[in-house]
Enzyme design. Structure first.
Site, PDB file in Angstrom:
ATOM      1  N   ASP A  82       0.806  -1.227   0.000  1.00 23.29           N
ATOM      2  CA  ASP A  82       0.000   0.000   0.000  1.00 23.29           C
ATOM      3  C   ASP A  82       0.845   1.287   0.000  1.00 23.29           C
ATOM      4  OD1 ASP A  82      -1.825  -2.082   0.562  1.00 23.29           O
ATOM      5  OD2 ASP A  82      -1.748  -1.661   2.697  1.00 23.29           O
ATOM      6  N   GLU A  95     -11.541  -2.176  -2.893  1.00 25.58           N
ATOM      7  CA  GLU A  95     -10.964  -1.378  -1.811  1.00 25.58           C
ATOM      8  C   GLU A  95      -9.937  -0.398  -2.376  1.00 25.58           C
ATOM      9  OE1 GLU A  95      -9.292  -4.306   0.774  1.00 25.58           O
ATOM     10  OE2 GLU A  95      -7.611  -4.775  -0.543  1.00 25.58           O
TER      11      GLU A  95
END
Length: 321
Positions: free
Chosen positions: A30, A209
């Site tokens: 991420d 997401e």
């Protein structure tokens, strides 16, 4: 003497080859990136929020984590929280760096997004100090059909700040922030900008997401990640995109399908090099557009590594790598 010079050069060459090969394979999940002066700073999931710096987006140096100890409020949201913080986002606004981050119980929407601020990202600067500002938004089971993780903040053309976030559940949400960038504006304004569950196009899947909104070409491009991350060789992660003239949507994919009804055009997916790729961020640095994400490296048995790709735009202004 010639022998020793040649041997020294060979050793240095091997060192450079090894150093370069390691440069682009730092282990991250991420990643988000920002540039201060001549240095890029990368923040990613990890204990206290892992941090790296680079002068060239290739060779990365480990920097101190943002939080030596877990933020004091996290225990009230996730009991026994171990300071493993997820999916940060970084933005510079009014001479302040705002770093958003997620805490959550795994597999539940017992989650919250917090924010911490700093006036510099350089740990050597005498003014370097992260000051935690607490919770921005929180989700709870049996109350909310959304999940408060994976934050991304964008400032629109009216200088209004918007927070997008979400993972699985009822998809990707967008909420207006106050000018302080640390709290939800009132009256509250919420939008569902992308989802997959219970839609005609997604066949019941809820695996969406990691929103990231990138303004370019007169559009807001909404990138999201689909399917399964964090499973090494079994990862099926991929990046999808849609766009809108307004930050609040509606966002459409290349075929005209609404992202709020399961649409999305795939930009990146697994191949012979990576089992799956996803959780991206997008930026323009020195006139070049980049997509950053992590990929599960096939050469390293599915280890998550940093991937940096240049973004290109076709004649219809859709992105590709």
């Amino acid at each position: 003497m010639l022998f020793f010079k040649t041997k020294f050069r060979l050793v240095m060459l091997l060192f450079l080859i090894v150093f370069e090969s390691n440069a682009q394979t730092i282990s991250v999940h991420d990643p988000v990136v920002i540039k201060e002066k001549d240095t890029y700073y990368l923040f990613c999931t990890g204990k206290g929020i892992k941090t790296y710096s680079s002068k060239d987006l290739k060779n990365w140096k480990s920097e101190p984590a943002v939080f030596k100890e877990k933020p004091v409020w996290t225990e009230s949201v996730v009991p026994n929280f171990d300071n493993h913080i997820w999916a940060p986002d970084i933005i510079f606004h009014n001479n302040v760096y705002y770093l958003y981050y997620s805490v959550s119980a795994f597999g539940k929407n017992t989650s919250a997004i917090g924010v911490t601020t700093n006036v510099t990202l350089n740990p050597e600067d005498k003014n370097y100090q992260w000051k935690d500002q607490g919770i921005v938004v929180e989700s709870s089971p049996n109350r909310d059909e959304w999940n408060a993780i994976d934050p991304n903040v964008i400032i629109d053309e009216n200088n209004t700040a918007w927070l997008s976030f979400g993972s699985f559940w009822d998809g990707i949400k967008l909420v207006k922030l106050n000018p302080d960038l640390m709290s939800i504006a009132k009256p509250q304004e919420w939008h569902t900008i992308a989802k997959r569950r219970n839609t005609l196009l997604s066949e019941g899947s809820s695996a969406i997401e990691a929103p990231f909104i990138f303004k370019k070409n007169g559009f807001y491009y909404l990138f999201t990640s689909w399917d399964m991350c964090c499973k090494g060789k079994e990862s099926t992660y991929k990046v999808a995109v849609g766009r809108s003239k307004k930050v609040t949507g509606p966002y459409e994919d290349k075929e005209g399908n609404l992202l709020s009804q399961g649409g999305g055009t795939i930009v990146a997916k697994g191949n012979e090099d990576y089992f799956g790729v996803g959780h991206n961020s997008a930026y323009t640095f020195d006139g070049v557009d980049y997509l950053f994400y992590h990929g599960y490296d096939a050469k390293q048995k599915g280890k998550p590594v940093l991937v940096v790709k240049e973004l290109k735009w076709d004649a219809d202004l859709w992105p590709s790598l």
